[in-house]
Write a protein that holds these residues in place. Sequence first.
Motif, mmCIF file in Angstrom:
data_model
loop_
_atom_site.group_PDB
_atom_site.id
_atom_site.type_symbol
_atom_site.label_atom_id
_atom_site.label_comp_id
_atom_site.label_asym_id
_atom_site.label_seq_id
_atom_site.Cartn_x
_atom_site.Cartn_y
_atom_site.Cartn_z
ATOM 1 N N PRO A 56 13.096 -68.397 47.355
ATOM 2 C CA PRO A 56 14.424 -69.019 47.228
ATOM 3 C C PRO A 56 15.262 -68.770 48.474
ATOM 4 C CG PRO A 56 13.830 -67.865 45.210
ATOM 5 C CD PRO A 56 12.798 -67.499 46.226
ATOM 6 N N GLU A 57 16.002 -69.773 48.882
ATOM 7 C CA GLU A 57 16.810 -69.675 50.093
ATOM 8 C C GLU A 57 17.939 -68.661 49.923
ATOM 9 O OE1 GLU A 57 16.445 -71.030 53.068
ATOM 10 O OE2 GLU A 57 14.574 -72.010 52.453
ATOM 11 N N ILE A 58 18.218 -67.941 50.997
ATOM 12 C CA ILE A 58 19.368 -67.044 51.061
ATOM 13 C C ILE A 58 19.807 -66.953 52.514
ATOM 14 C CG2 ILE A 58 17.870 -64.997 51.189
ATOM 15 C CD1 ILE A 58 20.131 -63.453 49.737
ATOM 16 N N ASP A 59 21.093 -67.029 52.724
ATOM 17 C CA ASP A 59 21.635 -67.023 54.086
ATOM 18 C C ASP A 59 21.806 -65.579 54.547
ATOM 19 O OD1 ASP A 59 22.792 -67.690 56.479
ATOM 20 O OD2 ASP A 59 24.782 -68.082 55.643
ATOM 21 N N LEU A 60 20.889 -65.146 55.405
ATOM 22 C CA LEU A 60 20.907 -63.785 55.933
ATOM 23 C C LEU A 60 20.631 -63.817 57.433
ATOM 24 C CD1 LEU A 60 18.737 -61.849 53.287
ATOM 25 C CD2 LEU A 60 21.151 -61.412 53.778
ATOM 26 N N PRO A 61 21.133 -62.839 58.181
ATOM 27 C CA PRO A 61 20.722 -62.718 59.582
ATOM 28 C C PRO A 61 19.205 -62.556 59.659
ATOM 29 C CG PRO A 61 22.592 -61.287 59.106
ATOM 30 C CD PRO A 61 22.121 -61.816 57.788
ATOM 31 N N ALA A 62 18.611 -63.033 60.733
ATOM 32 C CA ALA A 62 17.149 -63.021 60.861
ATOM 33 C C ALA A 62 16.567 -61.631 60.640
ATOM 34 C CB ALA A 62 16.745 -63.555 62.241
ATOM 35 N N ALA A 63 17.208 -60.600 61.170
ATOM 36 C CA ALA A 63 16.679 -59.239 61.044
ATOM 37 C C ALA A 63 16.669 -58.768 59.599
ATOM 38 C CB ALA A 63 17.495 -58.273 61.899
ATOM 39 N N ASP A 64 17.592 -59.255 58.784
ATOM 40 C CA ASP A 64 17.673 -58.814 57.393
ATOM 41 C C ASP A 64 16.778 -59.616 56.463
ATOM 42 O OD1 ASP A 64 19.580 -56.688 57.626
ATOM 43 O OD2 ASP A 64 21.106 -58.191 58.017
ATOM 44 N N LYS A 65 16.246 -60.741 56.945
ATOM 45 C CA LYS A 65 15.360 -61.545 56.110
ATOM 46 C C LYS A 65 14.000 -60.895 55.914
ATOM 47 C CE LYS A 65 17.098 -66.248 56.181
ATOM 48 N NZ LYS A 65 16.751 -67.676 56.385
ATOM 49 N N VAL A 66 13.705 -59.868 56.679
ATOM 50 C CA VAL A 66 12.425 -59.167 56.528
ATOM 51 C C VAL A 66 12.653 -57.786 55.924
ATOM 52 C CG1 VAL A 66 11.244 -60.446 58.330
ATOM 53 C CG2 VAL A 66 12.544 -58.392 58.942
ATOM 54 N N THR A 67 13.731 -57.633 55.177
ATOM 55 C CA THR A 67 14.057 -56.361 54.527
ATOM 56 C C THR A 67 14.335 -56.607 53.049
ATOM 57 O OG1 THR A 67 16.465 -56.491 54.797
ATOM 58 C CG2 THR A 67 15.196 -55.659 56.676
ATOM 59 N N GLY A 68 14.665 -55.539 52.350
ATOM 60 C CA GLY A 68 14.963 -55.628 50.931
ATOM 61 C C GLY A 68 16.169 -56.477 50.598
ATOM 62 N N TRP A 69 16.999 -56.823 51.592
ATOM 63 C CA TRP A 69 18.124 -57.714 51.314
ATOM 64 C C TRP A 69 17.649 -59.032 50.720
ATOM 65 C CZ3 TRP A 69 22.887 -56.222 50.888
ATOM 66 C CH2 TRP A 69 23.353 -55.133 51.630
ATOM 67 N N ARG A 70 16.437 -59.409 51.049
ATOM 68 C CA ARG A 70 15.942 -60.707 50.594
ATOM 69 C C ARG A 70 15.767 -60.758 49.077
ATOM 70 N NH1 ARG A 70 11.860 -64.074 54.451
ATOM 71 N NH2 ARG A 70 12.421 -66.138 53.698
ATOM 72 N N LYS A 71 15.674 -59.606 48.432
ATOM 73 C CA LYS A 71 15.513 -59.591 46.980
ATOM 74 C C LYS A 71 16.723 -60.162 46.259
ATOM 75 C CE LYS A 71 12.390 -55.607 46.964
ATOM 76 N NZ LYS A 71 12.176 -54.211 46.522
ATOM 77 N N ILE A 72 17.870 -60.208 46.933
ATOM 78 C CA ILE A 72 19.061 -60.783 46.315
ATOM 79 C C ILE A 72 18.820 -62.235 45.921
ATOM 80 C CG2 ILE A 72 21.499 -61.381 46.696
ATOM 81 C CD1 ILE A 72 21.110 -58.425 46.375
ATOM 82 N N CYS A 73 17.894 -62.918 46.601
ATOM 83 C CA CYS A 73 17.610 -64.320 46.279
ATOM 84 C C CYS A 73 17.099 -64.486 44.856
ATOM 85 C CB CYS A 73 16.626 -64.923 47.285
ATOM 86 S SG CYS A 73 14.894 -64.403 47.070
ATOM 87 N N LEU A 74 16.558 -63.426 44.278
ATOM 88 C CA LEU A 74 16.021 -63.504 42.920
ATOM 89 C C LEU A 74 17.114 -63.601 41.869
ATOM 90 C CD1 LEU A 74 13.202 -60.827 43.274
ATOM 91 C CD2 LEU A 74 12.946 -63.326 43.321
ATOM 92 N N PHE A 75 18.359 -63.413 42.282
ATOM 93 C CA PHE A 75 19.481 -63.493 41.353
ATOM 94 C C PHE A 75 20.212 -64.836 41.443
ATOM 95 C CE2 PHE A 75 18.506 -59.056 41.801
ATOM 96 C CZ PHE A 75 18.655 -58.567 40.514
ATOM 97 N N ARG A 76 19.605 -65.784 42.150
ATOM 98 C CA ARG A 76 20.136 -67.138 42.141
ATOM 99 C C ARG A 76 20.131 -67.684 40.708
ATOM 100 N NH1 ARG A 76 19.445 -70.632 47.257
ATOM 101 N NH2 ARG A 76 19.797 -72.238 45.694
ATOM 102 N N PRO A 77 21.040 -68.611 40.393
ATOM 103 C CA PRO A 77 21.075 -69.166 39.037
ATOM 104 C C PRO A 77 20.181 -70.382 38.851
ATOM 105 C CG PRO A 77 22.978 -69.930 40.269
ATOM 106 C CD PRO A 77 22.220 -69.012 41.197
ATOM 107 N N ASP A 78 19.368 -70.721 39.859
ATOM 108 C CA ASP A 78 18.572 -71.949 39.789
ATOM 109 C C ASP A 78 17.105 -71.711 40.123
ATOM 110 O OD1 ASP A 78 18.948 -71.336 42.443
ATOM 111 O OD2 ASP A 78 19.615 -73.327 43.066
ATOM 112 N N LEU A 79 16.594 -70.562 39.695
ATOM 113 C CA LEU A 79 15.179 -70.292 39.933
ATOM 114 C C LEU A 79 14.306 -71.266 39.128
ATOM 115 C CD1 LEU A 79 15.152 -66.368 39.760
ATOM 116 C CD2 LEU A 79 15.156 -67.803 41.807
#
Length: 247
Positions: A56-79
């Motif tokens: 799922p898409e999430i707007d993050l800086p490139a460096a943070d897209k390869v970290t645990g920040w990306r797990k926030i995408c799992l809380f989107r309301p349209d999975l």
Amino acid sequence: MTRYIVTLKWGDRYGPEYVNRLASAVRRHTRTPVTIVCFTDDGTGIDPSVEIFPIPEIDLPAADKVTGWRKICLFRPDLPIDGLGLFVDLDVVITGSLDDFFTFGNEDDIPIIHNWMAFHKKFFIKDPMIGNSSVFRWKLNHCAFVWDQFHKEKEWALANFRPPQSYLTHCIRPRMKFWPAEWVRSFKRHCRHAFPLNWLLAPSLPASAKIIAFHGKPDPDEAAVGYRGKRLNHYSRPAPWIDKNWC
């Protein structure tokens, strides 16, 4: 309610064999029906029994897209899936039944691991109430408050929370519960012996553990054959029980 085991795979740190071993272990350790889902940027080589979706898409800086920040995408309301999801990192070894993870607490709870502290630090401070996001459960498409909160305070969150799982704890605290401590154990904290015994004794498998988490180094494949880190206390002898369970 449909039950899902959910994982994320991006980049090339973990290959498709990690997903396939996780799926095999899930099938061995669940008695009630579950659907295994992998959100990934490359589904090549993943077993057909695993449902594959784009991350799922999430707007993050490139460096943070390869970290645990990306797990926030799992809380989107349209999975693209709906039900009760148990997120499991790829770098874990499943050693016991997963069924209890779905029935623990209430469906609206968000259970998570109580993050582990190094033994020597416990002499100085109390364990902080911070979760470890290697294993957590949430109601898919019904926890958008995390997604919304993150986007309201994204710059502040990225600047002030390290590691990312501490921010997830910040968001879910009203619904957060910790798994029973014996269910998910840390390889470094509970399997590898303290120095100097780590040089003499092979890592042990806690009898009541259902999942062994490999946070940081070593990864399961490294720990299985023995691992030599940068410090003497990072060394671990081969652990044959990993290959018996991680297949």
